[in-house]
Scaffold this active site. Structure first.
Site, mmCIF file in Angstrom:
data_model
loop_
_atom_site.group_PDB
_atom_site.id
_atom_site.type_symbol
_atom_site.label_atom_id
_atom_site.label_comp_id
_atom_site.label_asym_id
_atom_site.label_seq_id
_atom_site.Cartn_x
_atom_site.Cartn_y
_atom_site.Cartn_z
ATOM 1 N N ASP A 75 -7.668 -1.907 0.309
ATOM 2 C CA ASP A 75 -7.804 -2.813 1.451
ATOM 3 C C ASP A 75 -9.203 -2.616 2.054
ATOM 4 O O ASP A 75 -10.189 -2.682 1.328
ATOM 5 C CB ASP A 75 -6.658 -2.551 2.450
ATOM 6 C CG ASP A 75 -6.656 -3.487 3.637
ATOM 7 O OD1 ASP A 75 -6.236 -4.644 3.477
ATOM 8 O OD2 ASP A 75 -7.081 -3.062 4.727
ATOM 9 N N HIS A 273 0.572 -6.359 -1.504
ATOM 10 C CA HIS A 273 -0.705 -5.813 -1.043
ATOM 11 C C HIS A 273 -0.774 -4.290 -1.046
ATOM 12 O O HIS A 273 -1.834 -3.724 -1.264
ATOM 13 C CB HIS A 273 -0.978 -6.324 0.373
ATOM 14 C CG HIS A 273 -2.292 -5.870 0.929
ATOM 15 N ND1 HIS A 273 -3.501 -6.290 0.419
ATOM 16 C CD2 HIS A 273 -2.584 -5.005 1.947
ATOM 17 C CE1 HIS A 273 -4.489 -5.734 1.108
ATOM 18 N NE2 HIS A 273 -3.961 -4.941 2.030
#
Length: 296
Positions: A75, A273
């Protein structure tokens, strides 16, 4: 190996990788990024600019008595890792990117791009810009907000494709209005959520959110690196259901030019994610295989 987490997490997001990497013979260290957990939290928003975070990573390597390291990020941590390798190739000899592809600096100012996204909805990065605004949404119920945020971007709990996108807020609305409720993703136990929530309840969210508030400043700071490739050996792992992978599909296609040292690139089917937590065994296997391929 230096492992760098993203938003809104901590070193704890690498809890499944640390023992696997150690068992494979590597010295692995997961940090709390500046503004998170047990790391420092300067008051000045500009103290969270990318250049300072890169130097933090260099300082950690030096403090551990090493001259060089392999850096891996997820991320925001992927972007921090990429820029660490770009700016300090003398320290970071290889770079692994999870979830967020490398895209060289360039194009319009980031705030201009984000302002144009979503039509009459507000993109989450724009929503995070005003100091105190997102904090007012999150901090009264940190645990509940985190649970919803994690669920919104996990493969097994994310909203269906025809539901309002959770990375936009309606005019006058909140991000959490679109989060799923009542069910944790399979990778996130109640005890895990307790760990994340306790840290943010103690520190608040301002330090973490200040990373988003420096994107235009980074664009200015990194002007000398416009369009620059990362030449060290690299790895990318993305989730097929992750918006970061689909939004930045063109960045992945550009890897022959932007990551000329790319060793391997993987898109994990059915993965969201939070890749190193959702698919820990697969990620561990890919990481250790890539590390074994690197020149000593």
């Amino acid at each position: 190996m230096l492992l760098v987490h993203g938003f809104p997490e901590s070193w704890y997001s690498w809890r499944h990788q640390l023992p696997a990497l150690a068992a494979a013979g590597y010295r692995a260290v997961a940090v709390d990024v500046r503004g998170y957990g047990r790391s420092s939290k300067p008051d000045d928003i500009a103290a969270y600019r990318m250049l300072d975070l890169v130097e933090d990573n260099v300082a950690v390597v030096r403090a551990l008595g090493e001259e060089t390291a392999v850096i891996v990020g997820h991320d925001w941590g992927a972007t921090i890792a990429a820029n660490s390798a770009l700016i300090r190739p003398d320290v970071f000899r290889a770079v692994g990117l999870l979830s967020v592809p490398y895209a060289p600096r360039g194009g319009p100012r980031p705030s201009e791009i984000f302002a144009q996204m979503g039509g009459d909805q507000e993109f989450y990065v724009s929503y995070f810009q005003a100091p105190g605004r997102a904090e007012a949404e999150i901090e009264p119920d940190v645990r509940g907000w985190l649970a919803g945020f994690y669920a919104a971007f996990s493969a097994d709990t994310m909203p269906p494709a025809d539901a309002p996108a959770p990375y936009f807020a309606s005019q006058g609305g909140r991000l959490r209005d679109r989060f799923p409720a009542g069910r944790l993703p399979a990778w996130l136990g109640e005890d895990d959520l307790d760990v994340y929530a306790a840290e943010f309840e103690r520190t608040g969210l301002t330090g973490a959110l200040n990373r988003y508030r420096n994107m235009d400043r980074d664009w200015e700071d990194l002007a000398d690196f416009d369009g620059s490739p990362i030449k060290q050996p690299s790895l990318f792992i993305g989730g097929a259901l992750d918006a970061s992978t689909t939004w930045m599909a063109d960045a992945i296609k550009a890897y022959p030019a932007t990551l000329p040292g790319l060793v391997s690139s993987h898109i994990l089917d059915g993965c969201g994610h939070w890749i190193q937590q959702e698919r820990r065994d697969e990620v561990n296997e890919l990481l250790t295989g890539w590390l074994a391929s690197l020149p000593t």
